[in-house]
Design a protein around this motif. Structure first.
Motif, PDB file in Angstrom:
ATOM      1  N   ALA A 110       0.838  -1.203   0.000  1.00 20.44           N
ATOM      2  CA  ALA A 110       0.000   0.000   0.000  1.00 20.44           C
ATOM      3  C   ALA A 110       0.870   1.250   0.000  1.00 20.44           C
ATOM      4  O   ALA A 110       0.585   2.221  -0.711  1.00 20.44           O
ATOM      5  N   ALA A 111       1.934   1.227   0.795  1.00 20.47           N
ATOM      6  CA  ALA A 111       2.850   2.375   0.834  1.00 20.47           C
ATOM      7  C   ALA A 111       3.536   2.566  -0.516  1.00 20.47           C
ATOM      8  O   ALA A 111       3.685   3.694  -0.999  1.00 20.47           O
ATOM      9  N   ALA A 112       3.937   1.473  -1.150  1.00 20.94           N
ATOM     10  CA  ALA A 112       4.577   1.558  -2.464  1.00 20.94           C
ATOM     11  C   ALA A 112       3.607   2.116  -3.503  1.00 20.94           C
ATOM     12  O   ALA A 112       3.995   2.932  -4.352  1.00 20.94           O
ATOM     13  N   ALA A 113       2.350   1.711  -3.427  1.00 18.36           N
ATOM     14  CA  ALA A 113       1.339   2.226  -4.355  1.00 18.36           C
ATOM     15  C   ALA A 113       1.128   3.722  -4.127  1.00 18.36           C
ATOM     16  O   ALA A 113       0.998   4.495  -5.081  1.00 18.36           O
ATOM     17  N   ALA A 114       1.106   4.141  -2.866  1.00 17.42           N
ATOM     18  CA  ALA A 114       0.929   5.563  -2.551  1.00 17.42           C
ATOM     19  C   ALA A 114       2.116   6.375  -3.061  1.00 17.42           C
ATOM     20  O   ALA A 114       1.941   7.474  -3.601  1.00 17.42           O
ATOM     21  N   VAL A 115       3.310   5.842  -2.912  1.00 22.39           N
ATOM     22  CA  VAL A 115       4.510   6.530  -3.406  1.00 22.39           C
ATOM     23  C   VAL A 115       4.469   6.637  -4.928  1.00 22.39           C
ATOM     24  O   VAL A 115       4.775   7.693  -5.497  1.00 22.39           O
ATOM     25  N   ALA A 116       4.079   5.570  -5.594  1.00 25.35           N
ATOM     26  CA  ALA A 116       3.987   5.596  -7.054  1.00 25.35           C
ATOM     27  C   ALA A 116       2.957   6.621  -7.517  1.00 25.35           C
ATOM     28  O   ALA A 116       3.186   7.366  -8.480  1.00 25.35           O
ATOM     29  N   GLU A 117       1.825   6.689  -6.814  1.00 26.91           N
ATOM     30  CA  GLU A 117       0.788   7.658  -7.160  1.00 26.91           C
ATOM     31  C   GLU A 117       1.292   9.088  -6.946  1.00 26.91           C
ATOM     32  O   GLU A 117       1.047   9.973  -7.769  1.00 26.91           O
ATOM     33  N   ALA A 118       2.008   9.301  -5.856  1.00 24.03           N
ATOM     34  CA  ALA A 118       2.554  10.632  -5.574  1.00 24.03           C
ATOM     35  C   ALA A 118       3.582  11.032  -6.624  1.00 24.03           C
ATOM     36  O   ALA A 118       3.620  12.191  -7.066  1.00 24.03           O
ATOM     37  N   LYS A 119       4.418  10.087  -7.039  1.00 20.70           N
ATOM     38  CA  LYS A 119       5.415  10.375  -8.085  1.00 20.70           C
ATOM     39  C   LYS A 119       4.730  10.755  -9.388  1.00 20.70           C
ATOM     40  O   LYS A 119       5.156  11.685 -10.073  1.00 20.70           O
ATOM     41  N   ALA A 120       3.673  10.044  -9.737  1.00 21.50           N
ATOM     42  CA  ALA A 120       2.941  10.353 -10.970  1.00 21.50           C
ATOM     43  C   ALA A 120       2.319  11.744 -10.879  1.00 21.50           C
ATOM     44  O   ALA A 120       2.341  12.507 -11.851  1.00 21.50           O
ATOM     45  N   GLU A 121       1.791  12.085  -9.715  1.00 18.72           N
ATOM     46  CA  GLU A 121       1.185  13.403  -9.527  1.00 18.72           C
ATOM     47  C   GLU A 121       2.231  14.510  -9.623  1.00 18.72           C
ATOM     48  O   GLU A 121       1.991  15.556 -10.231  1.00 18.72           O
ATOM     49  N   VAL A 122       3.399  14.272  -9.059  1.00 17.45           N
ATOM     50  CA  VAL A 122       4.490  15.253  -9.137  1.00 17.45           C
ATOM     51  C   VAL A 122       4.924  15.435 -10.582  1.00 17.45           C
ATOM     52  O   VAL A 122       5.141  16.570 -11.040  1.00 17.45           O
ATOM     53  N   ALA A 123       5.038  14.344 -11.318  1.00 17.07           N
ATOM     54  CA  ALA A 123       5.432  14.441 -12.729  1.00 17.07           C
ATOM     55  C   ALA A 123       4.398  15.235 -13.518  1.00 17.07           C
ATOM     56  O   ALA A 123       4.753  16.082 -14.354  1.00 17.07           O
ATOM     57  N   LEU A 124       3.128  14.984 -13.263  1.00 13.82           N
ATOM     58  CA  LEU A 124       2.060  15.705 -13.952  1.00 13.82           C
ATOM     59  C   LEU A 124       2.095  17.194 -13.600  1.00 13.82           C
ATOM     60  O   LEU A 124       1.953  18.055 -14.474  1.00 13.82           O
ATOM     61  N   THR A 125       2.327  17.493 -12.338  1.00 11.76           N
ATOM     62  CA  THR A 125       2.396  18.887 -11.886  1.00 11.76           C
ATOM     63  C   THR A 125       3.581  19.600 -12.525  1.00 11.76           C
ATOM     64  O   THR A 125       3.460  20.750 -12.956  1.00 11.76           O
ATOM     65  N   ARG A 126       4.716  18.928 -12.596  1.00  8.43           N
ATOM     66  CA  ARG A 126       5.900  19.533 -13.250  1.00  8.43           C
ATOM     67  C   ARG A 126       5.626  19.812 -14.716  1.00  8.43           C
ATOM     68  O   ARG A 126       5.987  20.871 -15.241  1.00  8.43           O
ATOM     69  N   LYS A 127       5.000  18.866 -15.391  1.00  5.71           N
ATOM     70  CA  LYS A 127       4.680  19.051 -16.802  1.00  5.71           C
ATOM     71  C   LYS A 127       3.735  20.227 -16.993  1.00  5.71           C
ATOM     72  O   LYS A 127       3.940  21.068 -17.872  1.00  5.71           O
ATOM     73  N   ARG A 128       2.711  20.312 -16.148  1.00  6.74           N
ATOM     74  CA  ARG A 128       1.756  21.425 -16.212  1.00  6.74           C
ATOM     75  C   ARG A 128       2.486  22.755 -15.975  1.00  6.74           C
ATOM     76  O   ARG A 128       2.249  23.736 -16.668  1.00  6.74           O
ATOM     77  N   GLN A 129       3.372  22.772 -14.997  1.00 15.24           N
ATOM     78  CA  GLN A 129       4.123  23.991 -14.685  1.00 15.24           C
ATOM     79  C   GLN A 129       4.999  24.402 -15.867  1.00 15.24           C
ATOM     80  O   GLN A 129       5.055  25.588 -16.218  1.00 15.24           O
ATOM     81  N   ASP A 130       5.675  23.453 -16.480  1.00 15.73           N
ATOM     82  CA  ASP A 130       6.516  23.760 -17.648  1.00 15.73           C
ATOM     83  C   ASP A 130       5.677  24.328 -18.788  1.00 15.73           C
ATOM     84  O   ASP A 130       6.084  25.293 -19.452  1.00 15.73           O
ATOM     85  N   LEU A 131       4.511  23.741 -19.015  1.00 13.12           N
ATOM     86  CA  LEU A 131       3.638  24.237 -20.083  1.00 13.12           C
ATOM     87  C   LEU A 131       3.105  25.637 -19.768  1.00 13.12           C
ATOM     88  O   LEU A 131       2.993  26.479 -20.670  1.00 13.12           O
ATOM     89  N   LEU A 132       2.797  25.898 -18.509  1.00 10.58           N
ATOM     90  CA  LEU A 132       2.330  27.229 -18.121  1.00 10.58           C
ATOM     91  C   LEU A 132       3.445  28.269 -18.285  1.00 10.58           C
ATOM     92  O   LEU A 132       3.186  29.394 -18.721  1.00 10.58           O
ATOM     93  N   ILE A 133       4.665  27.885 -17.964  1.00 13.28           N
ATOM     94  CA  ILE A 133       5.799  28.797 -18.144  1.00 13.28           C
ATOM     95  C   ILE A 133       5.983  29.098 -19.617  1.00 13.28           C
ATOM     96  O   ILE A 133       6.184  30.259 -20.019  1.00 13.28           O
ATOM     97  N   LYS A 134       5.897  28.064 -20.449  1.00 15.58           N
ATOM     98  CA  LYS A 134       6.042  28.256 -21.892  1.00 15.58           C
ATOM     99  C   LYS A 134       4.941  29.163 -22.426  1.00 15.58           C
ATOM    100  O   LYS A 134       5.188  30.058 -23.242  1.00 15.58           O
ATOM    101  N   MET A 135       3.700  28.965 -21.951  1.00 12.62           N
ATOM    102  CA  MET A 135       2.588  29.793 -22.384  1.00 12.62           C
ATOM    103  C   MET A 135       2.807  31.252 -21.968  1.00 12.62           C
ATOM    104  O   MET A 135       2.571  32.173 -22.751  1.00 12.62           O
ATOM    105  N   ALA A 136       3.298  31.470 -20.749  1.00 18.24           N
ATOM    106  CA  ALA A 136       3.543  32.831 -20.265  1.00 18.24           C
ATOM    107  C   ALA A 136       4.627  33.513 -21.102  1.00 18.24           C
ATOM    108  O   ALA A 136       4.517  34.708 -21.417  1.00 18.24           O
ATOM    109  N   GLU A 137       5.659  32.766 -21.477  1.00 24.45           N
ATOM    110  CA  GLU A 137       6.720  33.330 -22.314  1.00 24.45           C
ATOM    111  C   GLU A 137       6.184  33.719 -23.686  1.00 24.45           C
ATOM    112  O   GLU A 137       6.501  34.788 -24.206  1.00 24.45           O
ATOM    113  N   ARG A 138       5.361  32.843 -24.256  1.00 19.80           N
ATOM    114  CA  ARG A 138       4.767  33.146 -25.565  1.00 19.80           C
ATOM    115  C   ARG A 138       3.849  34.368 -25.475  1.00 19.80           C
ATOM    116  O   ARG A 138       3.838  35.217 -26.359  1.00 19.80           O
TER     117      ARG A 138
END
Length: 85
Positions: A25-53
């Protein structure tokens, strides 16, 4: 004695299984958190790119608009030609 040993072994097996379940269960929670962090980073990068444009587009518009307005001002300052009679 054998029954006591068997019961002890069963309890140990049950405890080990509970521990395995908790670890899974802990491993599943860690995997879910990692996926959420990756998604958040991707969203942040896209927002930065949009702001620059957006910033580049605004700068381009302001530059173009300023040129047009300056041309209008220059045109207004030129002496007007008078018709001869």
């Amino acid at each position: 004695m054998a029954a006591k040993k068997k019961a002890s072994t069963e309890r140990a097996t049950a405890v080990k299984q509970k521990l395995r379940d908790r670890v899974a269960a802990a491993a599943a929670a860690v995997a879910e958190a990692k996926a959420e962090v990756a998604l958040t980073r991707k969203r942040q990068d896209l927002l930065i790119k949009m702001a620059e444009r957006k910033e580049a587009a605004v700068a381009k518009f302001v530059e173009s608009w300023s040129k047009k307005e300056m041309a209008k001002i220059e045109q207004a300052l030129k002496p007007k030609k008078r018709k001869s009679r």
